[in-house]
Design a protein around this motif. Sequence first.
Motif, PDB file in Angstrom:
ATOM      1  N   ARG A 435      -9.904 -25.790 -41.718  1.00 20.62           N
ATOM      2  CA  ARG A 435      -8.643 -25.304 -41.926  1.00 20.62           C
ATOM      3  C   ARG A 435      -7.194 -25.001 -40.953  1.00 20.62           C
ATOM      4  NH1 ARG A 435      -6.083 -20.625 -46.160  1.00 20.62           N
ATOM      5  NH2 ARG A 435      -4.288 -21.205 -46.210  1.00 20.62           N
ATOM      6  N   ILE A 436      -6.332 -25.898 -40.855  1.00 19.48           N
ATOM      7  CA  ILE A 436      -5.871 -25.279 -38.909  1.00 19.48           C
ATOM      8  C   ILE A 436      -4.700 -24.026 -40.277  1.00 19.48           C
ATOM      9  CG2 ILE A 436      -3.488 -26.578 -38.190  1.00 19.48           C
ATOM     10  CD1 ILE A 436      -4.705 -29.294 -38.271  1.00 19.48           C
ATOM     11  N   VAL A 437      -5.384 -22.977 -39.223  1.00 19.38           N
ATOM     12  CA  VAL A 437      -4.277 -22.289 -39.302  1.00 19.38           C
ATOM     13  C   VAL A 437      -3.206 -21.394 -39.100  1.00 19.38           C
ATOM     14  CG1 VAL A 437      -6.135 -21.056 -41.255  1.00 19.38           C
ATOM     15  CG2 VAL A 437      -5.844 -20.785 -38.876  1.00 19.38           C
ATOM     16  N   VAL A 438      -3.513 -21.825 -37.319  1.00 23.35           N
ATOM     17  CA  VAL A 438      -2.411 -22.113 -36.070  1.00 23.35           C
ATOM     18  C   VAL A 438      -1.889 -23.872 -35.753  1.00 23.35           C
ATOM     19  CG1 VAL A 438      -1.722 -21.230 -34.051  1.00 23.35           C
ATOM     20  CG2 VAL A 438      -2.701 -20.302 -35.696  1.00 23.35           C
ATOM     21  N   ARG A 439      -0.964 -24.407 -36.480  1.00 17.66           N
ATOM     22  CA  ARG A 439      -0.597 -25.448 -34.863  1.00 17.66           C
ATOM     23  C   ARG A 439       0.724 -25.248 -33.818  1.00 17.66           C
ATOM     24  NH1 ARG A 439      -0.438 -30.689 -37.841  1.00 17.66           N
ATOM     25  NH2 ARG A 439      -1.149 -29.414 -40.058  1.00 17.66           N
ATOM     26  N   ASP A 440       0.619 -25.699 -33.228  1.00 12.76           N
ATOM     27  CA  ASP A 440       2.048 -25.742 -32.210  1.00 12.76           C
ATOM     28  C   ASP A 440       1.785 -24.389 -31.836  1.00 12.76           C
ATOM     29  OD1 ASP A 440       1.666 -28.318 -31.523  1.00 12.76           O
ATOM     30  OD2 ASP A 440       3.174 -28.278 -32.924  1.00 12.76           O
ATOM     31  N   GLY A 441       1.213 -23.450 -31.645  1.00 13.62           N
ATOM     32  CA  GLY A 441       1.342 -21.612 -31.518  1.00 13.62           C
ATOM     33  C   GLY A 441       1.973 -21.078 -32.792  1.00 13.62           C
ATOM     34  N   GLU A 442       1.790 -21.679 -34.150  1.00 10.43           N
ATOM     35  CA  GLU A 442       2.610 -20.963 -35.245  1.00 10.43           C
ATOM     36  C   GLU A 442       1.577 -20.597 -36.311  1.00 10.43           C
ATOM     37  OE1 GLU A 442       5.992 -19.554 -34.892  1.00 10.43           O
ATOM     38  OE2 GLU A 442       5.946 -21.065 -33.111  1.00 10.43           O
ATOM     39  N   ILE A 443       1.387 -19.760 -36.763  1.00 13.26           N
ATOM     40  CA  ILE A 443       0.779 -19.760 -37.845  1.00 13.26           C
ATOM     41  C   ILE A 443       1.094 -20.171 -38.981  1.00 13.26           C
ATOM     42  CG2 ILE A 443       1.455 -17.507 -38.445  1.00 13.26           C
ATOM     43  CD1 ILE A 443      -1.513 -16.828 -38.202  1.00 13.26           C
ATOM     44  N   THR A 444       0.310 -20.933 -39.583  1.00  8.95           N
ATOM     45  CA  THR A 444       0.916 -22.238 -40.376  1.00  8.95           C
ATOM     46  C   THR A 444       0.423 -21.009 -42.153  1.00  8.95           C
ATOM     47  OG1 THR A 444      -1.166 -22.993 -41.191  1.00  8.95           O
ATOM     48  CG2 THR A 444       0.025 -23.824 -39.187  1.00  8.95           C
ATOM     49  N   THR A 445      -0.345 -19.487 -41.908  1.00  9.19           N
ATOM     50  CA  THR A 445      -0.824 -19.559 -43.738  1.00  9.19           C
ATOM     51  C   THR A 445      -0.041 -18.199 -44.202  1.00  9.19           C
ATOM     52  OG1 THR A 445      -2.108 -18.205 -42.559  1.00  9.19           O
ATOM     53  CG2 THR A 445      -2.916 -19.810 -43.062  1.00  9.19           C
ATOM     54  N   VAL A 446       1.015 -17.948 -43.428  1.00 13.44           N
ATOM     55  CA  VAL A 446       1.579 -16.565 -43.773  1.00 13.44           C
ATOM     56  C   VAL A 446       3.250 -16.737 -42.757  1.00 13.44           C
ATOM     57  CG1 VAL A 446       0.046 -14.472 -44.484  1.00 13.44           C
ATOM     58  CG2 VAL A 446       1.258 -15.238 -42.191  1.00 13.44           C
ATOM     59  N   ASP A 447       3.563 -16.056 -43.918  1.00 11.84           N
ATOM     60  CA  ASP A 447       5.583 -15.579 -42.358  1.00 11.84           C
ATOM     61  C   ASP A 447       5.211 -14.576 -42.000  1.00 11.84           C
ATOM     62  OD1 ASP A 447       7.982 -15.681 -42.146  1.00 11.84           O
ATOM     63  OD2 ASP A 447       9.258 -15.378 -44.204  1.00 11.84           O
ATOM     64  N   GLU A 448       5.147 -14.818 -40.737  1.00 10.04           N
ATOM     65  CA  GLU A 448       4.871 -13.801 -39.943  1.00 10.04           C
ATOM     66  C   GLU A 448       6.126 -13.206 -39.546  1.00 10.04           C
ATOM     67  OE1 GLU A 448       3.972 -15.437 -35.767  1.00 10.04           O
ATOM     68  OE2 GLU A 448       3.750 -14.114 -34.912  1.00 10.04           O
ATOM     69  N   ALA A 449       7.707 -13.403 -39.782  1.00  7.27           N
ATOM     70  CA  ALA A 449       8.406 -12.481 -39.436  1.00  7.27           C
ATOM     71  C   ALA A 449       8.610 -11.577 -40.291  1.00  7.27           C
ATOM     72  CB  ALA A 449      10.036 -13.458 -39.783  1.00  7.27           C
ATOM     73  N   GLU A 450       8.032 -12.402 -42.173  1.00  9.79           N
ATOM     74  CA  GLU A 450       8.452 -11.003 -42.629  1.00  9.79           C
ATOM     75  C   GLU A 450       7.279  -9.937 -42.375  1.00  9.79           C
ATOM     76  OE1 GLU A 450       6.827 -12.650 -46.782  1.00  9.79           O
ATOM     77  OE2 GLU A 450       7.421 -10.419 -47.737  1.00  9.79           O
ATOM     78  N   VAL A 451       5.822 -10.873 -42.122  1.00 11.27           N
ATOM     79  CA  VAL A 451       5.184  -9.206 -41.873  1.00 11.27           C
ATOM     80  C   VAL A 451       5.296  -9.062 -40.547  1.00 11.27           C
ATOM     81  CG1 VAL A 451       2.762  -8.999 -41.059  1.00 11.27           C
ATOM     82  CG2 VAL A 451       3.201 -11.583 -42.417  1.00 11.27           C
ATOM     83  N   MET A 452       5.934  -9.051 -39.482  1.00  7.96           N
ATOM     84  CA  MET A 452       6.764  -8.115 -38.821  1.00  7.96           C
ATOM     85  C   MET A 452       7.773  -7.431 -39.380  1.00  7.96           C
ATOM     86  SD  MET A 452       6.627 -10.452 -35.007  1.00  7.96           S
ATOM     87  CE  MET A 452       7.504 -11.284 -35.561  1.00  7.96           C
ATOM     88  N   GLU A 453       8.599  -7.870 -39.561  1.00  8.33           N
ATOM     89  CA  GLU A 453       9.695  -7.133 -40.732  1.00  8.33           C
ATOM     90  C   GLU A 453       8.604  -5.368 -41.263  1.00  8.33           C
ATOM     91  OE1 GLU A 453      12.543  -7.126 -39.530  1.00  8.33           O
ATOM     92  OE2 GLU A 453      12.722  -5.037 -40.850  1.00  8.33           O
ATOM     93  N   ARG A 454       7.895  -5.864 -42.399  1.00  4.32           N
ATOM     94  CA  ARG A 454       7.380  -4.603 -43.065  1.00  4.32           C
ATOM     95  C   ARG A 454       7.010  -3.956 -41.809  1.00  4.32           C
ATOM     96  NH1 ARG A 454       7.318  -5.565 -48.745  1.00  4.32           N
ATOM     97  NH2 ARG A 454       6.011  -3.950 -48.493  1.00  4.32           N
ATOM     98  N   ALA A 455       6.335  -4.729 -40.724  1.00  2.00           N
ATOM     99  CA  ALA A 455       5.406  -2.987 -39.456  1.00  2.00           C
ATOM    100  C   ALA A 455       7.041  -2.646 -38.493  1.00  2.00           C
ATOM    101  CB  ALA A 455       4.697  -4.371 -38.899  1.00  2.00           C
ATOM    102  N   ARG A 456       7.854  -2.718 -39.012  1.00  2.00           N
ATOM    103  CA  ARG A 456       9.015  -1.942 -38.219  1.00  2.00           C
ATOM    104  C   ARG A 456       9.078  -1.139 -38.906  1.00  2.00           C
ATOM    105  NH1 ARG A 456      10.794  -7.107 -36.993  1.00  2.00           N
ATOM    106  NH2 ARG A 456      10.336  -7.936 -35.348  1.00  2.00           N
ATOM    107  N   GLY A 457       9.427  -1.869 -40.805  1.00  2.00           N
ATOM    108  CA  GLY A 457       9.140  -0.515 -41.893  1.00  2.00           C
ATOM    109  C   GLY A 457       8.736   0.546 -42.230  1.00  2.00           C
ATOM    110  N   PHE A 458       7.014  -0.116 -41.081  1.00  2.00           N
ATOM    111  CA  PHE A 458       6.206   1.238 -41.555  1.00  2.00           C
ATOM    112  C   PHE A 458       6.330   1.957 -40.622  1.00  2.00           C
ATOM    113  CE2 PHE A 458       3.667  -1.436 -43.993  1.00  2.00           C
ATOM    114  CZ  PHE A 458       3.675  -0.989 -45.278  1.00  2.00           C
TER     115      PHE A 458
END
Length: 479
Positions: A435-458
């Motif tokens: 399964r292609i999980v990174v394409r052209d340097g971008e993750i295809t499976t999850v919302d990276e911006a949302e994950v980083m936002e949650r990390a900042r929240g912690f």
Amino acid sequence: MSRVSSSSLLLALPLAGSGCSSPEAESAPTAERLLITGGTVVVMDEAGTILEGGAVLVEGDRIAGLFDRAAPRPAGIPVLDATGQLVIPGLVNTHGHAAMSLLRGLADDLPLMTWLEENIFPAEAALVAPDFVYWGTLLASIEMLRSGTTTFTDMYYFREEAARATIEAGIRAVVGPHVIGFPTPDFPTPEASLADADAFFEAYRDHPTLVPGTAAHAFYTTPLEPVRAAHDLARRHAAPFQIHVVEASDEDERVEAAIGMRTIPALESIGALRPGTVLAHGTYLTEDDIARIAAGGAGVAHNPESNMKLGASRAAPVAELLAAGVPVGLGTDGPASNNDLDMFGEMDTAAKLHKFATGDPAAMPAETVFRMATAGGARVLNLHDRIGSLEVGKRADIVLVETRSAHLTPLYRPYSHLVYAARGSDVSTVLVNGRIVVRDGEITTVDEAEVMERARGFAGQISEVVRNVRRDRAASEPN
Ligand SMILES: [Zn+2]
């Protein structure tokens, strides 16, 4: 040893022992097919085959064919153009604590025991909860996938949350029950951690990417019996088992005082030096230890950047381990003790550390290091029948590394660039289990911006807890 193939041989041979017609092959027409073509394929088989202008055929979750430049290719199937790229096996990170990505940079420049016992353990006791592990593991999984790691080995808490995060990210991971000799955020005792642990193995028995395994922290934190129980559980399920061993110079003295045996003889006494046991660090292994590990079949996860950062006074005896036939892989360790999860950086450091430590520029050549980061790591995890090389029949864990950049031009020897010049950010495309999980340097499976936002929240909450831990410790210390 490298070999650049110039024949027109179609390298679509089944793996040894797998027969000429597998059930997978018969069901192939229904599986999704993809031809990765135009790049230089670094196969990482025993012979060190490199196919310039080669191609890899993916069918479903498997590698179904390898082709050199002249071999006829199957027609009429989707093509992934790898022109200007190195096509390599996914990197295997054999040791880490993924969710500690949320603690990265919180405490640095301290000795191991001070860092661990006065900073990390108290912070974890106050902070670590299911959502911390879920978001921290997602964050780490994104970082690893984007830098070419397709399999990692986790040792942390709240295994269900960690497993869920790796599955959503689409990374292959070894996750499971963990024991340590004091109350943890998820269990009051090591016995409680193992009480219902068979259910975890049952739940993921045939999962395509989640590999259940067990872990014991170390003998300086955990008595012999829970370590034995955690290992027995792994052995019963033919699963990997991990433990930290002789990471610090005085560790074996502490272990001997605590349990009456040194670390490696203690593991030998409980039958734990078997294939699939991952000995993390091994910085201060002795000749006697190495002989016992070689006889038992366990593997070692070498974590050079973590060892250097936490002040090890020597390099782990990797050349001696390899000479004794011990499988050795590379690991980043947790993101709080490295501080990144980029296996390209780890390869570069491993190659240079051993040259520096021995004064020998021939120590730890690039191909040896790249093998540790791929096939060697797969062998450490006892998953080498599935991953670690681009051989027909193995799972399609494949990474494309873009080389059309100033720091990778011109290219003479792929291993040299992969170890000494490439970075995780040069990874363009990643497949895990087909399964292609990174394409052209971008993750295809999850919302990276949302994950980083949650990390900042912690982060705000984490900073406050750590301030309180430090204040309470200062108040309790005698003036
Ligand atoms: Zn560790």
